[in-house]
Design an enzyme around this catalytic site. Structure first.
Site, mmCIF file in Angstrom:
data_model
loop_
_atom_site.group_PDB
_atom_site.id
_atom_site.type_symbol
_atom_site.label_atom_id
_atom_site.label_comp_id
_atom_site.label_asym_id
_atom_site.label_seq_id
_atom_site.Cartn_x
_atom_site.Cartn_y
_atom_site.Cartn_z
ATOM 1 N N TYR A 56 0.816 -1.228 0.000
ATOM 2 C CA TYR A 56 0.000 0.000 0.000
ATOM 3 C C TYR A 56 0.850 1.279 0.000
ATOM 4 C CZ TYR A 56 -3.585 -3.358 1.530
ATOM 5 O OH TYR A 56 -4.418 -4.447 1.655
ATOM 6 N N HIS A 114 0.415 -11.825 2.447
ATOM 7 C CA HIS A 114 -0.618 -11.066 1.715
ATOM 8 C C HIS A 114 -1.386 -11.942 0.711
ATOM 9 C CE1 HIS A 114 -1.500 -6.659 0.419
ATOM 10 N NE2 HIS A 114 -2.561 -7.411 0.272
HETATM 11 N N1 LIG Z 1 -5.529 -8.825 1.792
HETATM 12 C C1 LIG Z 1 -5.879 -8.356 0.609
HETATM 13 O O1 LIG Z 1 -5.540 -8.927 -0.446
HETATM 14 C C2 LIG Z 1 -6.727 -7.124 0.523
HETATM 15 C C3 LIG Z 1 -7.346 -6.772 -0.693
HETATM 16 C C4 LIG Z 1 -8.131 -5.633 -0.720
HETATM 17 C C5 LIG Z 1 -8.307 -4.872 0.424
HETATM 18 N N2 LIG Z 1 -7.674 -5.218 1.597
HETATM 19 C C6 LIG Z 1 -7.836 -4.415 2.836
HETATM 20 O O2 LIG Z 1 -9.219 -4.222 3.076
HETATM 21 C C7 LIG Z 1 -9.491 -2.824 3.162
HETATM 22 C C8 LIG Z 1 -10.892 -2.507 2.683
HETATM 23 O O3 LIG Z 1 -11.120 -2.982 1.381
HETATM 24 P P1 LIG Z 1 -11.217 -2.025 0.099
HETATM 25 O O4 LIG Z 1 -10.474 -0.775 0.348
HETATM 26 O O5 LIG Z 1 -10.815 -2.867 -1.050
HETATM 27 O O6 LIG Z 1 -12.773 -1.765 -0.091
HETATM 28 P P2 LIG Z 1 -14.009 -1.272 0.810
HETATM 29 O O7 LIG Z 1 -13.571 -0.982 2.187
HETATM 30 O O8 LIG Z 1 -15.102 -2.255 0.591
HETATM 31 O O9 LIG Z 1 -14.453 0.052 0.080
HETATM 32 C C9 LIG Z 1 -13.700 1.219 0.087
HETATM 33 C C10 LIG Z 1 -14.370 2.224 -0.854
HETATM 34 O O10 LIG Z 1 -15.689 2.507 -0.417
HETATM 35 C C11 LIG Z 1 -15.814 3.905 -0.093
HETATM 36 N N3 LIG Z 1 -16.555 4.004 1.174
HETATM 37 C C12 LIG Z 1 -16.064 3.880 2.437
HETATM 38 N N4 LIG Z 1 -17.047 3.979 3.330
HETATM 39 C C13 LIG Z 1 -18.192 4.172 2.652
HETATM 40 C C14 LIG Z 1 -19.550 4.350 3.021
HETATM 41 N N5 LIG Z 1 -19.897 4.339 4.301
HETATM 42 N N6 LIG Z 1 -20.472 4.506 2.027
HETATM 43 C C15 LIG Z 1 -20.102 4.507 0.740
HETATM 44 N N7 LIG Z 1 -18.834 4.351 0.315
HETATM 45 C C16 LIG Z 1 -17.883 4.174 1.270
HETATM 46 C C17 LIG Z 1 -14.409 4.451 0.003
HETATM 47 O O11 LIG Z 1 -14.351 5.769 -0.449
HETATM 48 P P3 LIG Z 1 -13.874 6.991 0.511
HETATM 49 O O12 LIG Z 1 -12.463 6.686 0.927
HETATM 50 O O13 LIG Z 1 -13.981 8.175 -0.371
HETATM 51 O O14 LIG Z 1 -14.827 7.019 1.676
HETATM 52 C C18 LIG Z 1 -13.633 3.538 -0.942
HETATM 53 O O15 LIG Z 1 -13.746 3.998 -2.263
HETATM 54 C C19 LIG Z 1 -8.375 -2.204 2.308
HETATM 55 O O16 LIG Z 1 -8.237 -0.825 2.532
HETATM 56 C C20 LIG Z 1 -7.209 -3.034 2.744
HETATM 57 O O17 LIG Z 1 -6.739 -2.629 4.011
HETATM 58 C C21 LIG Z 1 -6.923 -6.352 1.658
#
Ligand SMILES: NC(=O)c1ccc[n+]([C@@H]2O[C@H](COP(=O)([O-])OP(=O)(O)OC[C@H]3O[C@@H](n4cnc5c(N)ncnc54)[C@H](OP(=O)(O)O)[C@@H]3O)[C@@H](O)[C@H]2O)c1
Length: 277
Positions: A56, A114
């Site tokens: 990240y 990861h």
């Molecule tokens: N281990 C892995 O392979 C892996 C893969 C993917 C993700 N991850 C981890 O999981 C975390 C979360 O997953 P993600 O970032 O992929 O997706 P997510 O949390 O499902 O979605 C994030 C997106 O949704 C928006 N958002 C946040 N809160 C919201 C709400 N209440 N209403 C509407 N939209 C909202 C955010 O925009 P804004 O920022 O503008 O609010 C961002 O664009 C990552 O940040 C990472 O730490 C791990």
């Protein structure tokens, strides 16, 4: 004047006895000042779990925000991950040192593999076991390990992972993995829990949001908490950070949780880990 009682956020005890908040902040896709600000805002709101990764490119900013928060280090749970290009025994140990240096905090709570990289899984895990035995991390776990990967790991691991972080939402709900992890006391943690917004207009969720007078995102996040699944939604907006954290304040009836458990359609944001087998 009556004093407002602050709701207590839910914690889980991992299989090695350490505790971790169920709800955390994911910091994928935020960089530099934006990342530092989001982590600072989240800590101010009450988040005590931050999920980063070498991939990240914001470990430095995460560490800065934690150090500047004035909150005791032992009240914050920090996860980071070994990147796909750093697998193998020696490489993993080196990558860990780099992450430690960037984060610049005394210790890492949870170190994760990861992705289950083909041909390197065993050596990488053995390096995590070494870090754990030497008390350089408080816990070791994996991410994107579906059942075949967990079975394989079990065959050579002296220490089992305390946690598995996988893509998980009502539309990507692997019930077999959920049951498998529960049986083996592996804490499940959902990433992309709100599908990066892509499924929040599902009419069934909108209906539930109306019923509970909550937002669609809150319904989906609370669905995780109700089932003891840790969840790490990402946001760099203070308003949405607060919205997501507020899921500690309400609950969803068991029949609605069960209803949401029927939504699975293997909808994915990220790669299917089975491609790595
Ligand atoms: N281990 C892995 O392979 C892996 C893969 C993917 C993700 N991850 C981890 O999981 C975390 C979360 O997953 P993600 O970032 O992929 O997706 P997510 O949390 O499902 O979605 C994030 C997106 O949704 C928006 N958002 C946040 N809160 C919201 C709400 N209440 N209403 C509407 N939209 C909202 C955010 O925009 P804004 O920022 O503008 O609010 C961002 O664009 C990552 O940040 C990472 O730490 C791990």
């Amino acid at each position: 004047m009556t004093e407002q009682v602050k709701p207590v956020q839910p914690y889980t005890t991992l299989s090695n006895g350490i505790t971790m908040p169920l709800l955390g902040l994911g910091v994928y896709d935020m960089y530099n000042a934006e990342a530092e600000q989001a982590v600072s805002d989240a800590l101010e709101i009450g988040y005590r779990l931050v999920d980063t990764a070498s991939l990240y490119r914001n470990e430095k900013e995460v560490g800065n925000a934690i150090r500047q928060s004035g909150i005791n280090r032992n009240e914050i749970f920090v996860t980071t991950k070994v990147g796909n290009g750093d697998h193998g025994f020696d490489n993993t140990l080196r990558a860990f040192d780099v992450s430690m240096k960037k984060l610049n905090i005394d210790y890492i709570d949870l170190y994760l593999v990861h992705w289950p990289i083909k041909g390197k899984r065993k050596e990488t895990w053995l390096a995590l076991e070494k870090l754990y035995k030497e008390k350089r991390v408080r816990a070791a776990g994996v991410a994107n390990y579906l059942i075949p990967f967990l079975n394989e790991l079990e065959s050579y691991a002296a220490i089992q992972p305390v946690l598995d972080q996988v893509e998980l939402s009502p539309w990507c709900f692997n019930k077999e993995l959920f049951d498998y992890c529960r049986k083996r006391k592996i804490q499940l943690q959902s990433y992309s829990p709100i599908t990066r917004g892509k499924k929040l207009n599902d009419p069934r969720i909108i209906q539930l949001a109306k019923k509970y007078n909550r937002t669609a995102a809150q319904i989906v996040l609370r669905w995780n908490i109700e089932q003891g699944i840790s969840t790490i939604p990402k946001s760099s907006s203070k308003i949405r950070l607060q919205e997501n954290f507020d899921v500690i304040n309400f609950s969803i009836a068991a029949e609605d949780v069960a209803f949401m458990n029927t939504f699975n359609e293997n909808f994915r944001i990220c790669d299917d880990p089975m491609l790595f087998l």
